[in-house]
Design an enzyme around this catalytic site. Sequence first.
Site: not given
Ligand code: NAD
Ligand code: UDX
Length: 484
Positions: A12-13, A16, A36, A93, A267, A272, A276, A279
């Site tokens: 539920a992050g 999710g 979660d 990571t 920009q 950055f 994500c 990692k």
């Molecule tokens: P998050 O840490 O916010 O959430 C993950 C959740 O999973 C946590 O709440 C944790 O308690 C739960 N969890 C872990 N193991 C568990 C288990 N065995 N049973 C039940 N719950 C469990 O992570 P997130 O940012 O939502 O990212 C999740 C995935 O999506 C990662 O692989 C990440 O790389 C990918 N992703 C993230 C983003 C983003 O913007 N954050 C974007 C695209 C992809």
């Molecule tokens: C990124 C990807 O955009 C998204 O598609 C993927 O699912 C998860 O990773 P996010 O990390 O949430 O998303 O934000 P993003 O808008 O991509 O920015 C990432 C970092 O780059 C931020 O720190 C942002 O400030 C920086 N950034 C972005 C710059 O410094 N310059 C830019 O032009 C764009």
Amino acid sequence: PESIRSICCIGAGYVGGPTCAIIAHKCPEITVTVVDKNPIRIAQWNSDKLPIYEPGLQEIVMKCRGKNLFYSTNVEEGVVNADLIFISVNTPTKTYGAGKGRAADLTHVESCARIIAGCASGYKVVVEKSTVPVRAAASISEIFGANSPAASNFQVLSNPEFLAEGTAVADLLNPDRVLIGGSQTPAGLEAIALLTAVYSHWVAPERIVTMNTWSSELSKLVSNAFLAQRVSSINAVSAICEATGADISEVAEAVGRDSRIGSKFLQASVGFGGSCFQKDILNLVYVSECLNLPEVAQYWMQVIVMNDFQKSRFAKKIVSRLFNTISNKAIAVFGFAFKKNTGDTRESPAISVCAHLLEEGARLNIYDPKVETEQILSDLCHPGVCALPRERIENLVTTHADPHSAAANTHAIVVLTEWDEFKTLDYEKMIKSMLRPAWVFDGRKILDHERLMDLGFYTECIGHRYQRPQFYDHCNGPEFPHFS
Ligand code: NAD
Ligand code: UDX
């Protein structure tokens, strides 16, 4: 089944939570349960204050919660009752063992696979939503096969998420593409069709792209690597701009006008951040190393090297402009989140810039509209971030509820997140409460620097060099020998 009637999402992050809210919102006939293992997170999703801030999310959750959207800590029950299960857990990571500092830690993904194998029966579509190394779906299938005879009925798909934080709702409602990878067998194609039908409730068919599992897994890593590479490329050029008199905004405009290059993601910034980019590039680097492709690994690694350089270059510039001594000087920090419109601080460039300033002895007045004080302290006190002991950090850092009180009696304002509200603050009033010379270091190049200089500020920003009055000669610095 002919169609998916119930979905369970494990995790539920940031992914999710919003993803399932949109599915529930757009597919009223599907029951969506987000589970979660963290009871605090689930309680927050069930409360009035959601665990994450995303524009527009609260309204959608409130509309669907209790109708066809549920949050629970009972992972097994959620899995047993679902036709389709998303695995959306964190894949950080690795911090130990083989591949430490590079490889993705798949502990949580594997534990989900084992939970599903242990309790599920009948036909299930299991969808990898977490970002994983290429071929991770094969490991999940193998765990199913080895643990449960019933699991021969499970189909594993890859459906990586491309939402960006701060715009998650808009990205989910109107995605550039939805990517679904699966095995190209009749059973695999049938599972792909079932998931496609879920997204088809609101995504046009031409935006739903299907392919083989390994291409889908790899495409996610490569998309993030390309995006981060653009930021590192423009940031590399920003250093050249600061040393020559070229302006990074003008260069970005000129370069981005080429339709083959495009204007987005150019920009220049202090670097950055976010959970994500770093990692996923490290993940790609590790995959390349394991495949005995060291040149490929080094090529992508350079994107991170450049990002680290940008963060430390900015921090060093602040110290140098403040007469090379910031010990005991108060500095206001505007913004701590890794980008605007989110409270997320994971890998935020603010963490390393602040750590650098603290190690030089500065006192920091930090203001961020969405980040809580405990989060700021926990990030700065995290092992390996700052060389100072926790007590000293807590002594030097004060968080503020408004930017004016943060700036009062400081030598400098340092902008680290591009929050819109920073553009319209009353800097005329602010400078009167500051020590002179009063500096602004704009790490996001968002402020009106000409106006700030008219008000009496000394200004530095990423990607543009300002001339100083002669008596502050040191500001034109030895770093520009050919141009001063
Ligand atoms: P998050 O840490 O916010 O959430 C993950 C959740 O999973 C946590 O709440 C944790 O308690 C739960 N969890 C872990 N193991 C568990 C288990 N065995 N049973 C039940 N719950 C469990 O992570 P997130 O940012 O939502 O990212 C999740 C995935 O999506 C990662 O692989 C990440 O790389 C990918 N992703 C993230 C983003 C983003 O913007 N954050 C974007 C695209 C992809
Ligand atoms: C990124 C990807 O955009 C998204 O598609 C993927 O699912 C998860 O990773 P996010 O990390 O949430 O998303 O934000 P993003 O808008 O991509 O920015 C990432 C970092 O780059 C931020 O720190 C942002 O400030 C920086 N950034 C972005 C710059 O410094 N310059 C830019 O032009 C764009």
